[in-house]
Design a protein around this motif. Sequence first.
Motif, short mmCIF file in Angstrom:
data_model
loop_
_atom_site.label_atom_id
_atom_site.label_comp_id
_atom_site.label_asym_id
_atom_site.label_seq_id
_atom_site.Cartn_x
_atom_site.Cartn_y
_atom_site.Cartn_z
N PRO A 92 15.79 9.79 19.04
CA PRO A 92 16.12 8.68 18.14
C PRO A 92 15.03 8.48 17.09
O PRO A 92 13.85 8.56 17.40
N LEU A 93 15.46 8.22 15.88
CA LEU A 93 14.51 7.85 14.83
C LEU A 93 14.21 6.37 15.00
O LEU A 93 15.12 5.53 14.94
N THR A 94 12.93 6.04 15.25
CA THR A 94 12.64 4.64 15.57
C THR A 94 11.80 3.94 14.51
O THR A 94 11.60 2.73 14.61
N ALA A 95 11.29 4.68 13.53
CA ALA A 95 10.54 4.01 12.46
C ALA A 95 10.42 4.95 11.27
O ALA A 95 10.44 6.17 11.42
N VAL A 96 10.30 4.33 10.10
CA VAL A 96 10.04 5.10 8.88
C VAL A 96 8.84 4.47 8.18
O VAL A 96 8.79 3.25 8.00
N ILE A 97 7.88 5.31 7.82
CA ILE A 97 6.74 4.86 7.02
C ILE A 97 6.95 5.37 5.60
O ILE A 97 7.13 6.57 5.39
N LEU A 98 6.97 4.44 4.64
CA LEU A 98 7.07 4.83 3.24
C LEU A 98 5.66 4.81 2.67
O LEU A 98 5.06 3.74 2.55
N LEU A 99 5.15 5.96 2.34
CA LEU A 99 3.80 6.07 1.81
C LEU A 99 3.86 5.91 0.30
O LEU A 99 4.51 6.71 -0.39
N CYS A 100 3.20 4.87 -0.21
CA CYS A 100 3.37 4.55 -1.63
C CYS A 100 2.01 4.56 -2.33
O CYS A 100 0.99 4.29 -1.71
N SER A 101 2.05 4.81 -3.62
CA SER A 101 0.82 4.70 -4.41
C SER A 101 0.72 3.27 -4.91
O SER A 101 1.74 2.61 -5.11
N PRO A 102 -0.50 2.75 -5.12
CA PRO A 102 -0.63 1.36 -5.55
C PRO A 102 0.00 1.12 -6.91
O PRO A 102 0.38 0.00 -7.23
N SER A 103 0.15 2.20 -7.71
CA SER A 103 0.75 2.04 -9.04
C SER A 103 2.24 2.30 -9.01
O SER A 103 2.88 2.41 -10.05
N GLY A 104 2.81 2.43 -7.83
CA GLY A 104 4.22 2.78 -7.71
C GLY A 104 5.18 1.68 -8.10
O GLY A 104 6.37 1.90 -8.24
N GLY A 105 4.68 0.45 -8.30
CA GLY A 105 5.54 -0.63 -8.75
C GLY A 105 6.24 -1.37 -7.62
O GLY A 105 6.94 -2.35 -7.85
N GLU A 106 6.04 -0.90 -6.37
CA GLU A 106 6.75 -1.56 -5.26
C GLU A 106 6.04 -2.84 -4.83
O GLU A 106 6.65 -3.72 -4.25
N GLY A 107 4.71 -2.91 -5.10
CA GLY A 107 3.96 -4.10 -4.73
C GLY A 107 4.10 -4.41 -3.26
O GLY A 107 4.09 -3.53 -2.41
N ASP A 108 4.26 -5.69 -2.96
CA ASP A 108 4.39 -6.11 -1.57
C ASP A 108 5.85 -6.36 -1.19
O ASP A 108 6.13 -6.97 -0.17
N LYS A 109 6.78 -5.91 -2.05
CA LYS A 109 8.19 -6.13 -1.76
C LYS A 109 8.55 -5.42 -0.45
O LYS A 109 8.04 -4.32 -0.17
N PRO A 110 9.42 -6.01 0.35
CA PRO A 110 9.83 -5.31 1.56
C PRO A 110 10.61 -4.04 1.20
O PRO A 110 11.25 -4.00 0.15
N PRO A 111 10.53 -3.02 2.04
CA PRO A 111 11.26 -1.79 1.74
C PRO A 111 12.75 -2.06 1.62
O PRO A 111 13.32 -2.85 2.38
N SER A 112 13.38 -1.48 0.64
CA SER A 112 14.80 -1.72 0.41
C SER A 112 15.61 -0.48 0.77
O SER A 112 15.06 0.60 0.97
N MET A 113 16.93 -0.68 0.83
CA MET A 113 17.80 0.48 1.10
C MET A 113 17.69 1.50 -0.02
O MET A 113 17.74 2.70 0.21
N LEU A 114 17.50 1.02 -1.25
CA LEU A 114 17.37 1.96 -2.37
C LEU A 114 16.13 2.83 -2.20
O LEU A 114 16.14 4.02 -2.54
N SER A 115 15.05 2.23 -1.67
CA SER A 115 13.83 3.03 -1.50
C SER A 115 14.04 4.07 -0.41
O SER A 115 13.47 5.16 -0.47
N VAL A 116 14.87 3.77 0.59
CA VAL A 116 15.17 4.76 1.63
C VAL A 116 16.08 5.84 1.06
O VAL A 116 15.85 7.05 1.26
N LEU A 117 17.11 5.44 0.31
CA LEU A 117 18.04 6.41 -0.27
C LEU A 117 17.30 7.41 -1.15
O LEU A 117 17.67 8.58 -1.22
N GLY A 118 16.23 6.94 -1.79
CA GLY A 118 15.47 7.82 -2.66
C GLY A 118 14.80 8.97 -1.93
O GLY A 118 14.42 9.96 -2.56
N HIS A 119 14.68 8.87 -0.61
CA HIS A 119 14.04 9.95 0.14
C HIS A 119 15.06 10.82 0.90
O HIS A 119 14.66 11.77 1.57
#
Lengths: 299, 100
Positions: free
Chosen positions: A216-243
Amino acid sequence: MGAYSAYGLAVDTALPLPGDWRAPVRGQPGVTVEPSVADAISDAWSGFAEPGWTGWTEGRRFTVEHGVEGDARLVLEAIAEFHLSASGDRLLAAAEDLSRADVLRVLLDSVLASVSLRTGYEAMHAGAVDTPHGVIAVAGATGAGKSSLIVALLGRGADFFSDDIVALRRCDDGVLALPGPPVMTVPAGGDVPGKPLADLGGERWVAVQGAPAPRPLTAVILLCSPSGGEGDKPPSMLSVLGHLLRYPRTAERERSRFELASDLVARVPIIRLNARSGTPMELADQALRRLGVWRTVTT
Amino acid sequence: MSADSILDERFVVPDHVVHRSFAAETVVLNLETGGYHGLNEVGGFMLGVLAATGDPGEVVRRVVTEYGAPLDRARTDVASFCTDLLERRLIERAKRLPGR
């Protein structure tokens, strides 16, 4: 013939594949990889119908084309050529030297992953480790430090599961991850896990022990750059779809990918880590604590 | 097209559009184009009501009730929202039955 499991496929081949493979998982769709020559691939190819996908690997263009009869041709520019039958169970492989490390790496990465996707699995562009709680995938843009974080997680007691691509499928309880080939590409220099196979393009390709079975897949870590524009926003479905790898791009598969991403976001913890907020080991510790698996993995 | 005219129409979410709502976002996929679209909480709420009723007027009423928005502002926002969804082919005008 050797029997292997990779990306949810049972792979039979006379080619000696590097890595410490576990016994193949029963009941998986099979593909036979046959050493061949360019002329045989030309004869088997039904003719160009439409593009599949194109990317860069081994410093060269890698192209997947679909044939008029449902077959596929996969080409690593000027190095190797592959032909997948319309039934998806026979893969011809041609190269001047099929035992070359770059040829084997493209076979075990882009080629078999494409076969897996055509078979019906979905996949995430991510590395992954296994823990007693299940599989943790590490996704991020190229150069974000996925491999370094995977190596650090292995150093903290996790087991290798997949490098660069994680095959996925939906199941009743959530999302199931399927082991990749037991090889990893890691930054050259420093301590690396496993047995070195080759230095390719400034990186080291190493053989490691494979994972025994889907988990089972039990967690996903999204590794982001500080300049990526995501800030402290919670991970979204769009950010998962992008991978998720968007191949094949039929409406049916787009829907299947959307449903898998929906399940993933609804059921699997996803955390965002700033890739520059610490050393790989500090990031690994931070991730394991936030996911609540610290003690299980490190003791 | 004026806000009044689009609010009097009826719409459906076509089969080639799938959407899923989460706490803070709604994601919409147009299967014909392969394009993903993200909506914030209010956008997701408006799409949900529109998908269920087909009636932009009902969306206006629910936005006023749920979010306390002034009526004029809600009418403008919902009309703009419907126009945007139409342009992206995420909704279609409902076919009227003969004789109606």
